[in-house]
Design a protein around this motif. Sequence first.
Motif, mmCIF file in Angstrom:
data_model
loop_
_atom_site.group_PDB
_atom_site.id
_atom_site.type_symbol
_atom_site.label_atom_id
_atom_site.label_comp_id
_atom_site.label_asym_id
_atom_site.label_seq_id
_atom_site.Cartn_x
_atom_site.Cartn_y
_atom_site.Cartn_z
ATOM 1 N N ASP A 124 -28.083 22.260 85.735
ATOM 2 C CA ASP A 124 -28.756 23.521 86.070
ATOM 3 C C ASP A 124 -27.816 24.479 86.788
ATOM 4 O O ASP A 124 -27.833 25.700 86.534
ATOM 5 C CB ASP A 124 -29.984 23.244 86.939
ATOM 6 C CG ASP A 124 -31.103 22.551 86.182
ATOM 7 O OD1 ASP A 124 -31.036 22.493 84.943
ATOM 8 O OD2 ASP A 124 -32.042 22.062 86.841
ATOM 9 N N ALA A 125 -26.983 23.935 87.670
ATOM 10 C CA ALA A 125 -26.050 24.781 88.411
ATOM 11 C C ALA A 125 -25.020 25.405 87.484
ATOM 12 O O ALA A 125 -24.675 26.582 87.624
ATOM 13 C CB ALA A 125 -25.360 23.965 89.503
ATOM 14 N N ILE A 127 -25.343 25.985 84.216
ATOM 15 C CA ILE A 127 -26.023 26.972 83.375
ATOM 16 C C ILE A 127 -26.279 28.258 84.149
ATOM 17 O O ILE A 127 -26.082 29.365 83.632
ATOM 18 C CB ILE A 127 -27.341 26.371 82.835
ATOM 19 C CG1 ILE A 127 -27.022 25.333 81.746
ATOM 20 C CG2 ILE A 127 -28.260 27.460 82.286
ATOM 21 C CD1 ILE A 127 -28.227 24.574 81.251
ATOM 22 N N GLU A 128 -26.671 28.127 85.396
ATOM 23 C CA GLU A 128 -26.914 29.308 86.224
ATOM 24 C C GLU A 128 -25.617 30.057 86.515
ATOM 25 O O GLU A 128 -25.572 31.293 86.435
ATOM 26 C CB GLU A 128 -27.573 28.888 87.538
ATOM 27 C CG GLU A 128 -27.937 30.036 88.462
ATOM 28 C CD GLU A 128 -29.043 30.910 87.898
ATOM 29 O OE1 GLU A 128 -29.125 32.094 88.316
ATOM 30 O OE2 GLU A 128 -29.823 30.431 87.052
ATOM 31 N N ALA A 129 -24.554 29.321 86.819
ATOM 32 C CA ALA A 129 -23.284 29.956 87.165
ATOM 33 C C ALA A 129 -22.728 30.777 86.012
ATOM 34 O O ALA A 129 -22.142 31.844 86.219
ATOM 35 C CB ALA A 129 -22.269 28.902 87.604
ATOM 36 N N GLU A 131 -24.629 31.798 83.386
ATOM 37 C CA GLU A 131 -25.723 32.578 82.778
ATOM 38 C C GLU A 131 -25.942 32.193 81.312
ATOM 39 O O GLU A 131 -26.033 33.047 80.425
ATOM 40 C CB GLU A 131 -25.441 34.079 82.924
ATOM 41 C CG GLU A 131 -25.324 34.513 84.377
ATOM 42 C CD GLU A 131 -25.108 36.016 84.524
ATOM 43 O OE1 GLU A 131 -24.808 36.684 83.514
ATOM 44 O OE2 GLU A 131 -25.252 36.529 85.647
ATOM 45 N N ARG A 133 -28.397 31.208 78.984
ATOM 46 C CA ARG A 133 -29.858 31.187 78.826
ATOM 47 C C ARG A 133 -30.292 30.736 77.428
ATOM 48 O O ARG A 133 -31.447 30.881 77.067
ATOM 49 C CB ARG A 133 -30.427 32.581 79.067
ATOM 50 C CG ARG A 133 -29.895 33.295 80.288
ATOM 51 C CD ARG A 133 -30.275 32.614 81.578
ATOM 52 N NE ARG A 133 -29.903 33.442 82.728
ATOM 53 C CZ ARG A 133 -29.693 32.959 83.934
ATOM 54 N NH1 ARG A 133 -29.819 31.664 84.147
ATOM 55 N NH2 ARG A 133 -29.347 33.753 84.936
#
Length: 220
Positions: A124-125, A127-129, A131, A133
């Motif tokens: 998750d980290a 993917i968030e870092a 972006e 989506r």
Amino acid sequence: MSDALRLILFDVDGTLADSQGAITSAMAAAFAGAGLPSPSRAEILSIVGLSLPLAMAELTGEQPADVQAVLVEGYKSAYKSARLAAGAGHSPLYPGAAEVLAELNAVPEYLLGVATGKSQRGLDALIEAHELRCFVTRQCADHHPSKPHPSMVLRAMAETGVRPEDTVMIGDTSFDIDMGRAAGVRTIAVDWGFHPAERLGADHIIKSFGELAPLLRNTW
């Protein structure tokens, strides 16, 4: 190409993200914290893709279970601290990765997913870092037996309703390719990762992300 849905699954470490520096540094910190000599870089990279407890057991089979558990927790702590400090630079994407994900995601028949030995928190980290989506199914080590067990691929197909013949697994290690083969799907090895691609027995090998979209069009 017909309008049947196609599922494209990616490994993460060594395939989408160049995380070798992050992994080797965290492993060295874990072993130092336990007062043990660190494995070599080659030894560490050879187990990338396995779930962390199994990877640590492979590296330290002579150590008792309680020591292996200390090493696992030490690795998690070191990796998380470095990730929080470095942000997106902690595990940068390989050249062309973001572009090819956007290109494939724009094809209506394509569904993208990941099947990784990372933890849910780590995935998750990342993917968030970056972006990212685009993934409709995210399979990680927290919820499955370790690769090369086919569980991650089978779950991804069940979640998306895509058949094995319409699914491909893309990775850089024998664990990725063996997992895909065990699930009955096509496999693509990348040659920039942690295991020599020519030794993996994949259906196809790509030398850059620019080769992926044309290969998939020809495959389907």
